[in-house]
Design a protein around this motif. Structure first.
Motif, PDB file in Angstrom:
ATOM      1  N   GLY A 186       0.767  -1.321   0.161  1.00 52.02           N
ATOM      2  CA  GLY A 186      -0.029  -0.052  -0.080  1.00 52.02           C
ATOM      3  C   GLY A 186       0.808   1.315   0.020  1.00 52.02           C
ATOM      4  N   ARG A 191      -1.119   3.866  -2.114  1.00 53.25           N
ATOM      5  CA  ARG A 191      -2.500   3.584  -1.652  1.00 53.25           C
ATOM      6  C   ARG A 191      -2.467   3.036  -0.125  1.00 53.25           C
ATOM      7  N   GLU A 194      -5.802   1.718   1.606  1.00 50.12           N
ATOM      8  CA  GLU A 194      -6.470   0.418   1.108  1.00 50.12           C
ATOM      9  C   GLU A 194      -5.348  -0.788   1.624  1.00 50.12           C
TER      10      GLU A 194
END
Length: 327
Positions: A186, A191, A194
């Motif tokens: 991530g 990200r 997430e």
């Protein structure tokens, strides 16, 4: 620096303590923490016997929040700690600790349970505590309690150790290792949230038992492949709602897996509460620890909730804590 205030009556909302970390303080890894102080919260009467309390890696210093306090969230051990509860804030001087590294962490730290124990000792020394009656811990907090008793064998009388052993089991390390890869992925892909959600979802499958999931989520399949099964919807909701920081989680997760203590160096009486359905801390590991400690009491702690039993089974946990504190 300290915000300690003299207490003549039991303080049920707690008083925050901030103690400067000496400039020369280094983790066992040689790293220096970016935070300059360590934080805890102190409850109870000034003349009470001192008890240190610590929970899982998501627990903070708020152990018990009085109903009319300004705290926006309840304590992590409501029902176990409080006035008249098993960890009685009318009787005991309770120090509830905040783990390092502090949120948000700008880097990953290689930090051990012994490092955390040394930070706890900084606070106790600042408060001029001559002796600790008990260290009550669950999960990561119990690991720190064992490390504390190993480092300071003549300074503490008792350890209440719920769902923790003398080592991290390789299967638990395998599952946490996958979580760390998700967190790193991530971060690397931009990200982070997430990655945190996916890691938390995987973690939830290790915190609870097969029996609980069977009872709650044995429902029909969705209409189409790729849609959420009931259990997957639950995990996604839990993961998406989890607030954390990837660097801190990687640091804390790795700390769990570095945990090792030598039971032969522990002089305190240790109360071991083992959950047969715990997927992270095998019952057999806690039995082995019991057999190698010089003075220990083994408590069978049956629960449907696996490793999370210390958060869910308030009555049973209260009985365990009360037993460990009885003279």
């Amino acid at each position: 620096m300290s915000f300690l205030q003299p207490l003549s009556m039991p303080d049920l909302t707690g008083t925050d303590i901030r103690v400067d970390i000496p400039d020369e303080f280094r983790l066992q890894s040689g790293q220096k923490l970016e935070q300059t102080d360590v934080v805890a919260r102190l409850y109870g009467p000034a003349d009470g016997r001192v008890v240190v309390a610590a929970g899982g890696i998501s627990a903070g210093r708020i152990l018990f929040a009085k109903e009319d306090s300004t705290d926006t969230a309840p304590g992590w051990w409501e029902g176990v700690a409080g006035p008249g509860e098993a960890l009685d804030l009318n009787r005991f001087r309770v120090l509830s600790i905040e783990f390092a590294p502090r949120l948000p962490a700008s880097q990953v730290y290689t930090i051990t349970t012994h490092d955390q124990a040394r930070l706890v000792k900084l606070i106790l020394d600042h408060l001029e505590v001559a002796h600790v009656f008990a260290f009550i811990g669950a999960s990561y907090g119990a690991m720190i309690g064992l490390a504390f008793a190993e480092l300071y064998p003549d300074y503490i009388d008792r350890v209440c150790c719920i769902s923790a052993a003398h080592r991290a089991h390789p299967m638990a390390t395998a599952m946490r290792g996958l979580q760390r890869r998700l967190l790193k992925f991530g971060l690397d892909t931009g990200r982070e949230q997430e990655g945190i959600s996916l890691a938390r979802q995987l973690a939830m499958t290790t915190y609870r038992s097969e029996a609980e999931f069977s009872e709650r989520f044995d429902g029909p399949a969705p209409d189409w492949a790729g849609e959420n099964y009931t259990v997957c919807g639950y995990l996604r909701a839990r993961g998406d709602a989890y607030a954390s920081n990837a660097n801190r989680w990687i640091s804390m997760s790795d700390s769990l897996d570095r945990h090792r203590v030598d039971p032969a160096k522990i002089k305190a009486k240790v109360f071991l509460a083992a959950v047969p359905t715990d997927r992270l801390v095998p019952y057999s590991d806690m039995q082995t620890l019991h057999e190698t400690l010089r003075d220990s009491v083994f408590i069978d702690f049956p629960s449907l909730y696996g490793h999370d039993a210390f958060l869910k089974e308030i009555r049973l946990v209260s009985d365990i804590v009360r037993t460990s504190l009885n003279d």
